[in-house]
Design a protein around this motif. Sequence first.
Motif, PDB file in Angstrom:
ATOM      1  N   CYS A  13     -11.464  26.104 -30.059  1.00 40.90           N
ATOM      2  CA  CYS A  13     -10.416  25.411 -30.818  1.00 40.90           C
ATOM      3  C   CYS A  13     -11.046  24.750 -32.038  1.00 40.90           C
ATOM      4  CB  CYS A  13      -9.734  24.370 -29.929  1.00 40.90           C
ATOM      5  SG  CYS A  13      -8.348  23.536 -30.730  1.00 40.90           S
ATOM      6  N   GLU A  64      -5.760  26.330 -38.279  1.00 46.49           N
ATOM      7  CA  GLU A  64      -6.558  26.676 -37.104  1.00 46.49           C
ATOM      8  C   GLU A  64      -7.287  27.984 -37.359  1.00 46.49           C
ATOM      9  OE1 GLU A  64      -6.047  27.420 -32.268  1.00 46.49           O
ATOM     10  OE2 GLU A  64      -4.291  27.032 -33.531  1.00 46.49           O
ATOM     11  N   TYR A  80      -4.296  18.799 -36.992  1.00 45.17           N
ATOM     12  CA  TYR A  80      -5.664  18.643 -36.515  1.00 45.17           C
ATOM     13  C   TYR A  80      -6.350  17.525 -37.287  1.00 45.17           C
ATOM     14  CZ  TYR A  80      -4.876  23.367 -34.737  1.00 45.17           C
ATOM     15  OH  TYR A  80      -4.366  24.465 -34.081  1.00 45.17           O
ATOM     16  N   GLY A  89     -14.462  21.402 -34.353  1.00 42.07           N
ATOM     17  CA  GLY A  89     -13.724  21.706 -33.140  1.00 42.07           C
ATOM     18  C   GLY A  89     -14.529  21.739 -31.872  1.00 42.07           C
ATOM     19  N   ASN A  95      -3.185  18.635 -27.887  1.00 44.84           N
ATOM     20  CA  ASN A  95      -4.392  18.395 -27.091  1.00 44.84           C
ATOM     21  C   ASN A  95      -5.286  17.376 -27.776  1.00 44.84           C
ATOM     22  OD1 ASN A  95      -4.460  21.908 -26.377  1.00 44.84           O
ATOM     23  ND2 ASN A  95      -3.732  20.310 -25.023  1.00 44.84           N
ATOM     24  N   TRP A 136     -12.317  21.726 -21.390  1.00 47.46           N
ATOM     25  CA  TRP A 136     -13.188  21.231 -22.460  1.00 47.46           C
ATOM     26  C   TRP A 136     -14.337  20.393 -21.916  1.00 47.46           C
ATOM     27  CZ3 TRP A 136      -9.367  19.371 -26.859  1.00 47.46           C
ATOM     28  CH2 TRP A 136      -8.768  20.509 -27.431  1.00 47.46           C
ATOM     29  N   GLU A 138     -10.848  33.249 -33.487  1.00 45.79           N
ATOM     30  CA  GLU A 138     -12.206  33.374 -32.964  1.00 45.79           C
ATOM     31  C   GLU A 138     -13.094  34.145 -33.927  1.00 45.79           C
ATOM     32  OE1 GLU A 138     -14.695  35.202 -29.160  1.00 45.79           O
ATOM     33  OE2 GLU A 138     -12.550  34.770 -28.950  1.00 45.79           O
ATOM     34  N   ALA A 167      -5.891  18.331 -31.602  1.00 49.39           N
ATOM     35  CA  ALA A 167      -5.572  19.728 -31.854  1.00 49.39           C
ATOM     36  C   ALA A 167      -4.147  19.956 -31.378  1.00 49.39           C
ATOM     37  CB  ALA A 167      -6.547  20.652 -31.132  1.00 49.39           C
ATOM     38  N   LYS A 168      -3.194  19.689 -32.268  1.00 50.08           N
ATOM     39  CA  LYS A 168      -1.773  19.738 -31.929  1.00 50.08           C
ATOM     40  C   LYS A 168      -1.484  18.733 -30.805  1.00 50.08           C
ATOM     41  CE  LYS A 168      -1.194  24.466 -33.610  1.00 50.08           C
ATOM     42  NZ  LYS A 168      -0.848  25.861 -33.263  1.00 50.08           N
ATOM     43  N   LEU A 197      -5.858  24.831 -21.870  1.00 45.27           N
ATOM     44  CA  LEU A 197      -6.672  24.487 -23.040  1.00 45.27           C
ATOM     45  C   LEU A 197      -7.325  25.760 -23.574  1.00 45.27           C
ATOM     46  CD1 LEU A 197      -8.463  21.345 -21.580  1.00 45.27           C
ATOM     47  CD2 LEU A 197      -7.003  21.305 -23.612  1.00 45.27           C
ATOM     48  N   PRO A 198      -7.402  25.906 -24.888  1.00 46.25           N
ATOM     49  CA  PRO A 198      -8.100  27.070 -25.436  1.00 46.25           C
ATOM     50  C   PRO A 198      -9.605  26.948 -25.249  1.00 46.25           C
ATOM     51  CG  PRO A 198      -7.448  25.584 -27.207  1.00 46.25           C
ATOM     52  CD  PRO A 198      -6.854  25.030 -25.940  1.00 46.25           C
ATOM     53  N   ASP A 236      -3.183  15.930 -22.788  1.00 48.26           N
ATOM     54  CA  ASP A 236      -2.136  16.771 -23.372  1.00 48.26           C
ATOM     55  C   ASP A 236      -0.898  15.902 -23.534  1.00 48.26           C
ATOM     56  OD1 ASP A 236       0.132  18.534 -23.655  1.00 48.26           O
ATOM     57  OD2 ASP A 236      -1.163  20.185 -23.032  1.00 48.26           O
TER      58      ASP A 236
END
Length: 430
Positions: free
Chosen positions: A113, A71, A45, A86, A224, A363, A74, A221-222, A109-110, A389
């Motif tokens: 993040c 990471e 990240y 994030g 993403n 996002w 939540e 983020a990895k 996608l989360p 991605d």
Amino acid sequence: MLIGGILRDSSFFCIKMSAYPFFYPMAFPQWKEKLLYWADSRFSYFALTQGNEHSYPQNPFDSCFFAGNKELSENDLWQKRAFKVGVLGYDFKNQIEKLESNNPEFFSLPDLCFFVPELIFKIDSEGIYASSRLSAEFLSEIETQVIPETGSVTCKISPQITRESYLKSVQNIQNEISEGNTYEANFCQAYSGEFETWSPIAAFLRLNQLSRMPFAALFKAKNNWLVSASPERFLKKSGSSLIAQPIKGTIRRGETASQDSENRKKLLASEKERAENLMITDLMRNDLARVSKTGTVRVEELFGIYPFPRVLQMISTVCSELNPDTSLKEIIRATFPMGSMTGAPKISTMKIIEREESFKRGWFSGAFGWIDESGDFDFSVIIRSIIADSEAKKLYFGVGSAITIDASAAQEYEECELKAQAILELLRGN
């Protein structure tokens, strides 16, 4: 401990300039680009934020660099224990209200993040400000970092809906307005692309040349990525103060100073644009009032006109004083998503745009930013931004505008094209 030759300690976790007494000039070419590629090879990240020296009410993003490997869950996100950086994805709305996101997604996608940075630097055009002395090893690593030759920023890009489909959806939304189900809806369309090789770092640096914005950001983020040239702040907290800055109202920049001045007057005088802005300003006043002391919500500036590289935008600033002991989670649940990207009233309008739009926002139209250990934060709205991605080898970006009862569908479509212009130039290599 030493990470990449840099001492890590708790004093890194502060955005205040006084915490960065050590300045290291980067007296070699492309040092910022090398720093990003160095981080990409060592961290899962990282993020870069740039305010691009904009004169922006309540100031633009600080120019900072963050990198780390941890990471956050939540549950940990809502705690004050650590600095974090994030994204709040738009579809996090479904955890706040009884809403759904059933449109097709480009890739997974989360909704949330965030990571804990091990490194935080203040940066400027000359070099790095650090809280501790940096080792010669680190400086050497940056200077000798190789920039990959395969830094392609172009790919084949396609709109997800036709102009005719867009016009039909605008009519559907105006029918909903006539029936009293919404007053204003931010209707968005998307462009998508696929690639074999595409460099998010090179794309960010190029986009920041094409369109220097007050909330520019690059976020990894990895696999993403977010490549952002956002002009808009979602929410800023400083102590007990909250600041929201909705943008509604757009006009093209003039080719001369005289044309620019005329366009500025035209935007300010537009009853339609002022009505759009006022509705969202009132929405943000109501959102802030849910977590603020009674009588403290105020409009600091209404209908401010601010210049950006390609457009003039109408921005209003809403401020308030928080109720004591209000948590981060309570603030976000009261205000997210940004009203300028939904419309009013919020919940019913989000249901309408979910039905009319052709893609899952992911996002896009969420928020990106940082939260410090004390709970202060600064978030932009994720617009004028590419989301990619690197494993799926896909990317997309969204663009939208406010639909009101007197909106011209054809003019709204042209406004979307104007907002998409810089990203399309980047991806098409124009």
